[in-house]
Design a protein around this motif. Sequence first.
Motif, PDB file in Angstrom:
ATOM      1  N   LEU A 150      42.974 -60.220 -85.794  1.00 35.25           N
ATOM      2  CA  LEU A 150      42.719 -60.070 -87.233  1.00 35.25           C
ATOM      3  C   LEU A 150      41.415 -60.118 -87.475  1.00 35.25           C
ATOM      4  O   LEU A 150      40.582 -59.509 -88.336  1.00 35.25           O
ATOM      5  CB  LEU A 150      43.539 -61.048 -88.073  1.00 35.25           C
ATOM      6  CG  LEU A 150      45.199 -60.795 -88.261  1.00 35.25           C
ATOM      7  CD1 LEU A 150      45.693 -61.840 -89.037  1.00 35.25           C
ATOM      8  CD2 LEU A 150      45.167 -59.430 -89.127  1.00 35.25           C
ATOM      9  N   ARG A 151      40.664 -61.076 -86.792  1.00 33.31           N
ATOM     10  CA  ARG A 151      39.114 -61.383 -86.821  1.00 33.31           C
ATOM     11  C   ARG A 151      38.520 -59.874 -86.206  1.00 33.31           C
ATOM     12  O   ARG A 151      37.366 -59.551 -86.830  1.00 33.31           O
ATOM     13  CB  ARG A 151      38.651 -62.707 -86.094  1.00 33.31           C
ATOM     14  CG  ARG A 151      39.151 -63.844 -86.844  1.00 33.31           C
ATOM     15  CD  ARG A 151      38.287 -65.029 -86.134  1.00 33.31           C
ATOM     16  NE  ARG A 151      38.801 -65.347 -84.894  1.00 33.31           N
ATOM     17  CZ  ARG A 151      40.100 -66.163 -84.576  1.00 33.31           C
ATOM     18  NH1 ARG A 151      40.509 -66.427 -85.725  1.00 33.31           N
ATOM     19  NH2 ARG A 151      40.445 -66.333 -83.404  1.00 33.31           N
ATOM     20  N   ASP A 152      38.942 -59.526 -85.317  1.00 35.23           N
ATOM     21  CA  ASP A 152      38.297 -58.491 -84.704  1.00 35.23           C
ATOM     22  C   ASP A 152      38.596 -57.011 -85.730  1.00 35.23           C
ATOM     23  O   ASP A 152      37.565 -56.455 -86.027  1.00 35.23           O
ATOM     24  CB  ASP A 152      39.064 -57.896 -83.381  1.00 35.23           C
ATOM     25  CG  ASP A 152      38.566 -58.773 -82.458  1.00 35.23           C
ATOM     26  OD1 ASP A 152      37.566 -59.614 -82.547  1.00 35.23           O
ATOM     27  OD2 ASP A 152      39.309 -58.933 -81.245  1.00 35.23           O
ATOM     28  N   SER A 153      39.831 -56.984 -86.237  1.00 31.25           N
ATOM     29  CA  SER A 153      39.951 -56.089 -87.050  1.00 31.25           C
ATOM     30  C   SER A 153      39.027 -56.374 -88.680  1.00 31.25           C
ATOM     31  O   SER A 153      38.617 -55.106 -88.936  1.00 31.25           O
ATOM     32  CB  SER A 153      41.501 -56.079 -87.694  1.00 31.25           C
ATOM     33  OG  SER A 153      42.304 -55.621 -86.592  1.00 31.25           O
ATOM     34  N   HIS A 154      38.791 -57.454 -88.863  1.00 27.09           N
ATOM     35  CA  HIS A 154      37.983 -57.628 -90.258  1.00 27.09           C
ATOM     36  C   HIS A 154      36.706 -57.338 -89.634  1.00 27.09           C
ATOM     37  O   HIS A 154      35.831 -56.635 -90.426  1.00 27.09           O
ATOM     38  CB  HIS A 154      38.213 -58.966 -90.237  1.00 27.09           C
ATOM     39  CG  HIS A 154      37.631 -59.760 -91.544  1.00 27.09           C
ATOM     40  ND1 HIS A 154      36.115 -60.227 -91.606  1.00 27.09           N
ATOM     41  CD2 HIS A 154      37.706 -59.468 -92.876  1.00 27.09           C
ATOM     42  CE1 HIS A 154      35.663 -60.485 -92.816  1.00 27.09           C
ATOM     43  NE2 HIS A 154      36.738 -60.071 -93.596  1.00 27.09           N
ATOM     44  N   ARG A 155      36.163 -57.623 -88.516  1.00 30.03           N
ATOM     45  CA  ARG A 155      34.648 -57.154 -88.103  1.00 30.03           C
ATOM     46  C   ARG A 155      34.678 -55.609 -88.223  1.00 30.03           C
ATOM     47  O   ARG A 155      33.532 -55.152 -88.740  1.00 30.03           O
ATOM     48  CB  ARG A 155      34.445 -57.918 -86.591  1.00 30.03           C
ATOM     49  CG  ARG A 155      33.924 -59.305 -86.702  1.00 30.03           C
ATOM     50  CD  ARG A 155      33.419 -59.670 -85.496  1.00 30.03           C
ATOM     51  NE  ARG A 155      33.885 -61.052 -85.336  1.00 30.03           N
ATOM     52  CZ  ARG A 155      34.747 -61.616 -84.345  1.00 30.03           C
ATOM     53  NH1 ARG A 155      35.166 -60.398 -83.759  1.00 30.03           N
ATOM     54  NH2 ARG A 155      35.426 -62.705 -84.262  1.00 30.03           N
ATOM     55  N   LEU A 156      35.696 -55.020 -87.655  1.00 32.48           N
ATOM     56  CA  LEU A 156      35.642 -53.692 -87.565  1.00 32.48           C
ATOM     57  C   LEU A 156      35.557 -53.078 -89.066  1.00 32.48           C
ATOM     58  O   LEU A 156      34.952 -52.162 -89.295  1.00 32.48           O
ATOM     59  CB  LEU A 156      36.650 -52.975 -86.707  1.00 32.48           C
ATOM     60  CG  LEU A 156      36.847 -53.328 -85.222  1.00 32.48           C
ATOM     61  CD1 LEU A 156      37.907 -52.702 -84.678  1.00 32.48           C
ATOM     62  CD2 LEU A 156      35.682 -52.258 -84.802  1.00 32.48           C
ATOM     63  N   LEU A 157      36.375 -53.547 -89.781  1.00 29.27           N
ATOM     64  CA  LEU A 157      36.245 -53.056 -91.236  1.00 29.27           C
ATOM     65  C   LEU A 157      34.961 -53.477 -91.975  1.00 29.27           C
ATOM     66  O   LEU A 157      34.538 -52.551 -92.654  1.00 29.27           O
ATOM     67  CB  LEU A 157      37.631 -53.611 -92.009  1.00 29.27           C
ATOM     68  CG  LEU A 157      38.807 -53.270 -91.641  1.00 29.27           C
ATOM     69  CD1 LEU A 157      40.063 -53.778 -92.407  1.00 29.27           C
ATOM     70  CD2 LEU A 157      39.242 -51.702 -92.062  1.00 29.27           C
ATOM     71  N   LEU A 158      34.508 -54.661 -91.629  1.00 29.32           N
ATOM     72  CA  LEU A 158      33.001 -54.952 -92.114  1.00 29.32           C
ATOM     73  C   LEU A 158      32.155 -54.051 -91.808  1.00 29.32           C
ATOM     74  O   LEU A 158      31.219 -53.380 -92.697  1.00 29.32           O
ATOM     75  CB  LEU A 158      32.680 -56.199 -91.850  1.00 29.32           C
ATOM     76  CG  LEU A 158      33.625 -57.520 -92.796  1.00 29.32           C
ATOM     77  CD1 LEU A 158      33.096 -58.801 -92.244  1.00 29.32           C
ATOM     78  CD2 LEU A 158      33.409 -57.206 -94.335  1.00 29.32           C
ATOM     79  N   ALA A 159      32.216 -53.486 -90.380  1.00 27.15           N
ATOM     80  CA  ALA A 159      31.185 -52.793 -89.970  1.00 27.15           C
ATOM     81  C   ALA A 159      31.464 -51.396 -90.645  1.00 27.15           C
ATOM     82  O   ALA A 159      30.540 -50.500 -90.791  1.00 27.15           O
ATOM     83  CB  ALA A 159      31.294 -52.588 -88.442  1.00 27.15           C
ATOM     84  N   ALA A 160      32.656 -50.839 -90.574  1.00 22.91           N
ATOM     85  CA  ALA A 160      33.052 -49.520 -91.082  1.00 22.91           C
ATOM     86  C   ALA A 160      32.551 -49.458 -92.690  1.00 22.91           C
ATOM     87  O   ALA A 160      31.988 -48.579 -93.201  1.00 22.91           O
ATOM     88  CB  ALA A 160      34.494 -49.190 -91.270  1.00 22.91           C
ATOM     89  N   GLN A 161      32.686 -50.771 -93.461  1.00 19.80           N
ATOM     90  CA  GLN A 161      32.158 -50.646 -94.747  1.00 19.80           C
ATOM     91  C   GLN A 161      30.751 -50.590 -94.858  1.00 19.80           C
ATOM     92  O   GLN A 161      30.216 -49.953 -95.609  1.00 19.80           O
ATOM     93  CB  GLN A 161      32.636 -51.997 -95.449  1.00 19.80           C
ATOM     94  CG  GLN A 161      32.327 -52.291 -96.899  1.00 19.80           C
ATOM     95  CD  GLN A 161      32.537 -53.513 -97.598  1.00 19.80           C
ATOM     96  OE1 GLN A 161      33.191 -54.379 -96.485  1.00 19.80           O
ATOM     97  NE2 GLN A 161      32.677 -53.708 -98.616  1.00 19.80           N
ATOM     98  N   ALA A 162      30.083 -51.530 -93.853  1.00 18.90           N
ATOM     99  CA  ALA A 162      28.592 -51.362 -94.057  1.00 18.90           C
ATOM    100  C   ALA A 162      27.938 -49.851 -93.560  1.00 18.90           C
ATOM    101  O   ALA A 162      27.007 -49.269 -94.097  1.00 18.90           O
ATOM    102  CB  ALA A 162      28.069 -52.512 -92.999  1.00 18.90           C
TER     103      ALA A 162
END
Length: 140
Positions: A114-126
């Motif tokens: 979930l943390r990895d997915s969250h980081r990926l989503l944050l990176a995608a959002q950025a």
Amino acid sequence: RIGGLVFEAQLSGACQYLRSLAGESTEGELSAAQKKLAELKEEAANLTEHRLPALLDELASLQKTPVLRGNYELRLARQNYLASKQDQVVDLLLRQRARHEFLSMVLEYEGRQLRDSHRLLLAAQAHLSSSIEKREARKL
């Protein structure tokens, strides 16, 4: 008890011997029979005073043995029963601990995912935000 039976048999034999001697009434035989009777009486007294109490003590100790043995057998059976119940509880606790450790590992793994997915989503959002800003900057 056996000594008493032997003594009674010997005494009975000596009395019969004396009766038969009384019919013949010889002095030598009578004196021999009286000596034999005195010996038998002495042996009976010896058995009664010395051997019999020792045999009675031994018999009394042997009669107590089955009761004590039965008591210890009962205690041993009870102890074995309790030990088997404790083994069942230990087995149950071990299985619960194994399940707990497994679920803890799964939870930790899922948390990392979930943390990895969250980081990926944050990176995608950025990345999307920067792409949107770049487009808007080009439009102006």
